[in-house]
Design an enzyme around this catalytic site. Structure first.
Site, PDB file in Angstrom:
ATOM      1  N   HIS A   4       0.834  -1.196   0.000  1.00 45.55           N
ATOM      2  CA  HIS A   4       0.000   0.000   0.000  1.00 45.55           C
ATOM      3  C   HIS A   4       0.875   1.253   0.000  1.00 45.55           C
ATOM      4  O   HIS A   4       2.089   1.182   0.215  1.00 45.55           O
ATOM      5  CB  HIS A   4      -0.966   0.009   1.207  1.00 45.55           C
ATOM      6  CG  HIS A   4      -0.293   0.101   2.539  1.00 45.55           C
ATOM      7  ND1 HIS A   4      -0.170  -0.964   3.402  1.00 45.55           N
ATOM      8  CD2 HIS A   4       0.295   1.149   3.167  1.00 45.55           C
ATOM      9  CE1 HIS A   4       0.465  -0.584   4.499  1.00 45.55           C
ATOM     10  NE2 HIS A   4       0.759   0.690   4.383  1.00 45.55           N
TER      11      HIS A   4
HETATM   12  P1  TYD Z   1      -1.958  -2.587   7.541  1.00 49.49           P
HETATM   13  O1  TYD Z   1      -1.532  -1.171   7.654  1.00 49.49           O
HETATM   14  O2  TYD Z   1      -2.661  -3.016   6.289  1.00 49.49           O
HETATM   15  O3  TYD Z   1      -0.685  -3.504   7.796  1.00 49.49           O
HETATM   16  P2  TYD Z   1       0.281  -4.273   6.760  1.00 49.49           P
HETATM   17  O4  TYD Z   1       0.447  -3.383   5.583  1.00 49.49           O
HETATM   18  O5  TYD Z   1       1.543  -4.471   7.505  1.00 49.49           O
HETATM   19  O6  TYD Z   1      -0.377  -5.569   6.452  1.00 49.49           O
HETATM   20  O7  TYD Z   1      -2.859  -2.932   8.803  1.00 49.49           O
HETATM   21  C1  TYD Z   1      -3.330  -4.237   9.043  1.00 49.49           C
HETATM   22  C2  TYD Z   1      -4.689  -4.130   9.716  1.00 49.49           C
HETATM   23  O8  TYD Z   1      -4.585  -3.449  10.956  1.00 49.49           O
HETATM   24  C3  TYD Z   1      -5.707  -3.367   8.887  1.00 49.49           C
HETATM   25  O9  TYD Z   1      -6.972  -4.030   9.030  1.00 49.49           O
HETATM   26  C4  TYD Z   1      -5.790  -2.014   9.536  1.00 49.49           C
HETATM   27  C5  TYD Z   1      -5.444  -2.310  10.980  1.00 49.49           C
HETATM   28  N1  TYD Z   1      -4.725  -1.197  11.629  1.00 49.49           N
HETATM   29  C6  TYD Z   1      -5.333  -0.473  12.645  1.00 49.49           C
HETATM   30  O10 TYD Z   1      -6.494  -0.731  13.027  1.00 49.49           O
HETATM   31  N2  TYD Z   1      -4.642   0.546  13.241  1.00 49.49           N
HETATM   32  C7  TYD Z   1      -3.383   0.876  12.865  1.00 49.49           C
HETATM   33  O11 TYD Z   1      -2.775   1.817  13.426  1.00 49.49           O
HETATM   34  C8  TYD Z   1      -2.775   0.124  11.796  1.00 49.49           C
HETATM   35  C9  TYD Z   1      -1.382   0.426  11.317  1.00 49.49           C
HETATM   36  C10 TYD Z   1      -3.469  -0.901  11.214  1.00 49.49           C
END
Ligand code: TYD
Length: 145
Positions: A62
Site C-alpha cells: 500500500h
Molecule cells: P496494515 O496497515 O494493512 O498492515 P500491513 O500493511 O503491515 O499488512 O494494517 C493491518 C490491519 O490493521 C488493517 O486491518 C488495519 C489495521 N490497523 C489499525 O487498526 N490501526 C493501525 O494503526 C494500523 C497500522 C493498522
C-alpha cells in the site's frame, strides 16, 4: 526552524535511511532515542508495531495519500521495497535498531519479514483507512497526475 518549514522539507524529499545513533556499549547494551524533528522529521501522532510475523511473509502492499512514517526494525531483518511517485524504486535492508527508514506520502511499500522481525512504525497521522491506497493501479493512476 518552524515546524511547518520542517514538514515541507520532509514532504519534498524521497525515502531515505536515517542513522539515529546509539548510546551504550557491549557490556550493558544499547539505547536509541528519537525526538520530534530530531531523528523523526515530523510530529509523531501514532506508533504501532508488528510481531509474530512468519519468516518470509510479505506485508505492506500500500501507499498513503498524506501520511509520512519512519520504520525501524527493532529486531530481526526487514527488506523494504519502495516505489515513489516518480516511479523510482529502491530496496532497503533494515537490520539495525539504530536505523530508521523515512517513508514520505505516496510511496508504495512492500515489506518482507525475516525470522523474528519486529517492525516499529512512527506515523504522522492517526489511523484512517480512507487515507490508504491499497490498489496498485490506483497508485499508478495518482502518480501519473
Ligand atoms: P496494515 O496497515 O494493512 O498492515 P500491513 O500493511 O503491515 O499488512 O494494517 C493491518 C490491519 O490493521 C488493517 O486491518 C488495519 C489495521 N490497523 C489499525 O487498526 N490501526 C493501525 O494503526 C494500523 C497500522 C493498522
Amino acid at each position: 526552524m518552524t515546524q511547518n518549514h520542517s514538514r515541507v522539507l520532509a514532504d519534498s524529499e524521497s525515502a531515505r535511511l536515517i542513522d539515529f545513533g546509539s548510546i551504550g556499549h557491549e557490556e550493558i547494551g544499547y539505547l536509541t532515542a528519537v525526538e520530534v524533528f530530531k531523528g523523526v522529521p515530523f510530529e509523531v501522532k501514532r506508533a504501532y508495531w508488528t510481531y509474530g510475523t512468519p519468516s518470509g511473509m510479505l506485508r505492506g502492499h500500500h501507499a498513503h495519500r498524506e501520511l509520512e512514517q519512519v520504520i525501524v526494525a527493532v529486531a530481526g531483518k526487514l527488506e523494504i521495497d519502495i516505489e515513489g511517485p516518480a516511479r523510482a524504486k529502491a530496496t532497503y535492508i533494515m537490520d539495525s535498531p539504530k536505523h530508521g527508514l523515512y517513508v514520505p506520502k505516496m510511496h508504495w511499500r512492500t515489506i518482507r519479514f525475516g525470522e523474528g522481525a519486529v517492525l516499529l512504525s512512527l506515523a504522522s497521522m492517526l489511523y484512517d483507512e480512507n487515507e490508504y491506497i491499497r490498489d496498485y493501479s490506483e497508485f499508478e493512476r495518482l502518480c501519473a497526475k
